[in-house]
Design an enzyme around this catalytic site. Structure first.
Site, short mmCIF file in Angstrom:
data_model
loop_
_atom_site.label_atom_id
_atom_site.label_comp_id
_atom_site.label_asym_id
_atom_site.label_seq_id
_atom_site.Cartn_x
_atom_site.Cartn_y
_atom_site.Cartn_z
N SER A 128 41.14 44.27 34.92
CA SER A 128 40.60 44.95 36.11
C SER A 128 41.31 46.27 36.35
O SER A 128 42.50 46.42 36.04
CB SER A 128 40.78 44.04 37.33
OG SER A 128 40.52 44.75 38.53
N TYR A 153 45.39 39.28 43.22
CA TYR A 153 44.36 39.37 42.18
C TYR A 153 44.81 40.30 41.06
O TYR A 153 44.75 39.96 39.88
CB TYR A 153 43.05 39.86 42.79
CG TYR A 153 41.99 40.20 41.77
CD1 TYR A 153 41.37 39.20 41.02
CD2 TYR A 153 41.62 41.52 41.54
CE1 TYR A 153 40.41 39.52 40.08
CE2 TYR A 153 40.65 41.84 40.61
CZ TYR A 153 40.05 40.83 39.87
OH TYR A 153 39.10 41.14 38.93
#
Length: 331
Positions: A128, A153
């Site tokens: 990501s 995350y």
């Protein structure tokens, strides 16, 4: 070839399955179809994949459960893995960190073990843009440090990259990590701004805009993303001792996969207003914990190595999403 895709009922996973089936590959899909967002959308995506035709098998299970994973795959043969499944979302990681540890860390380790023991030719996995944290240097390059995540995350995604580096070193498994930048388009995710804003504009509800609109994102259309994933899948990094994108001399490459444009959020809202035919009512909000002000992908490495070239601007992509959104909800 035959490709195992985790997160096959997800936004990117289902679109990838369709593309691979269309070119004649066989696909095994895995997804637990959890209720992080409406599972009906996930099942609808799987139905759409099945309508594509071709050899498609689907297993509804949690890949963080190694026993269930092994049992489902015991009689399956596959050549490569695209591991897209994860607990997504920066903001939800503040509320439920345990879900991220289980899915993103334990689950990723399980898939590396499957890749090792099944001797796959290549595993592509989802990272990501969040790994860049609060980096101020723009655009973000795969050669930049990524050691200061601002959300759990992001920390799990960076940890996945480190686990993968160790497996590439110890077991010489060809691995490619893709740092996705704000993917949007038809069949997208309901927890992302494009979906939330569209729904609220059409209903006449105020839309929450954080940091008083001083937010920029590298919005990347789903078709461009899938072209990049397929290019990565078809080009496993060589175990030749040469340094790969991202800095590894092992068979492990890291690529940014974005649109190479950082668009201000208020510009996207203007495009949504035009596509919806309604003005948005704005609910200005302060900066949210765990969020970043700007993302911007340097895609030089993936352009050079894989020939990746995004072609869809937000001026084209946003109306396509709104058109799909209206049709999906009218059904």
């Amino acid at each position: 070839m035959k490709v195992l895709i985790t997160g096959a009922a997800g936004f990117i996973g289902a679109a990838l399955a369709e593309r691979l089936l269309a070119r004649g590959d066989a696909v095994i899909g895995i997804d637990n179809c959890n209720d992080y967002y409406d599972p009906a959308l996930k099942y609808a995506r799987i139905d759409r994949v099945r309508q594509q035709g071709g050899e498609f098998t689907f297993h509804q299970l949690d890949f963080a459960d190694m026993n269930a994973l092994k049992a489902a795959l015991d009689d399956e043969k596959f050549d490569a893995i695209v591991h897209l499944g994860a607990q997504a979302g920066v903001r939800y990681s503040l509320e439920n960190p345990a879900a991220y540890i289980q899915s993103n860390l334990v689950g990723h380790a399980n898939m590396l073990e499957i890749a090792r023991h099944r001797g796959v030719a290549h595993m592509v996995y989802a990272s990501s843009s969040s790994v860049y944290g609060g980096n101020e240097k723009l655009p973000f390059s795969v050669d930049d440090r990524a050691d200061h995540p601002v959300s759990l995350y992001a920390a799990t995604k960076r940890a996945d990259e480190m686990l993968s580096e160790s497996y590439a070193h110890l077991y010489r498994i060809p691995l490619t990590g893709l740092r996705f930048f704000t993917v949007y388009g038809p069949w997208g995710r309901p927890d992302m701004a494009m979906w939330i804003f569209t729904g609220k504009i059409l209903r006449g509800d105020p839309i929450p805009v954080f940091n008083k609109g001083e937010m920029w994102r590298d919005f990347t259309f789903i078709d461009d993303i899938i072209s990049g994933v397929v290019a990565a899948l078809d080009h496993p990094p060589a175990d030749n001792g040469l340094v790969k994108a991202g800095g590894s001399a092992k068979p492990h490459a890291l690529y940014n996969i974005g649109n190479n444009r950082s668009e201000k959020l208020t510009r996207v809202i203007e495009l949504l207003e035009t596509a919806c035919g309604k003005k948005a009512e704005i609910d200005w909000q302060p900066m949210q914990k765990g969020d970043v002000t700007r993302t911007y992908a340097d895609i030089e490495a993936i352009q050079r190595d894989l020939g990746y070239q995004p072609t869809t601007s937000i001026d084209e992509g946003v109306p396509q999403f709104v058109e799909w959104y209206r049709a999906y909800h009218s059904d």
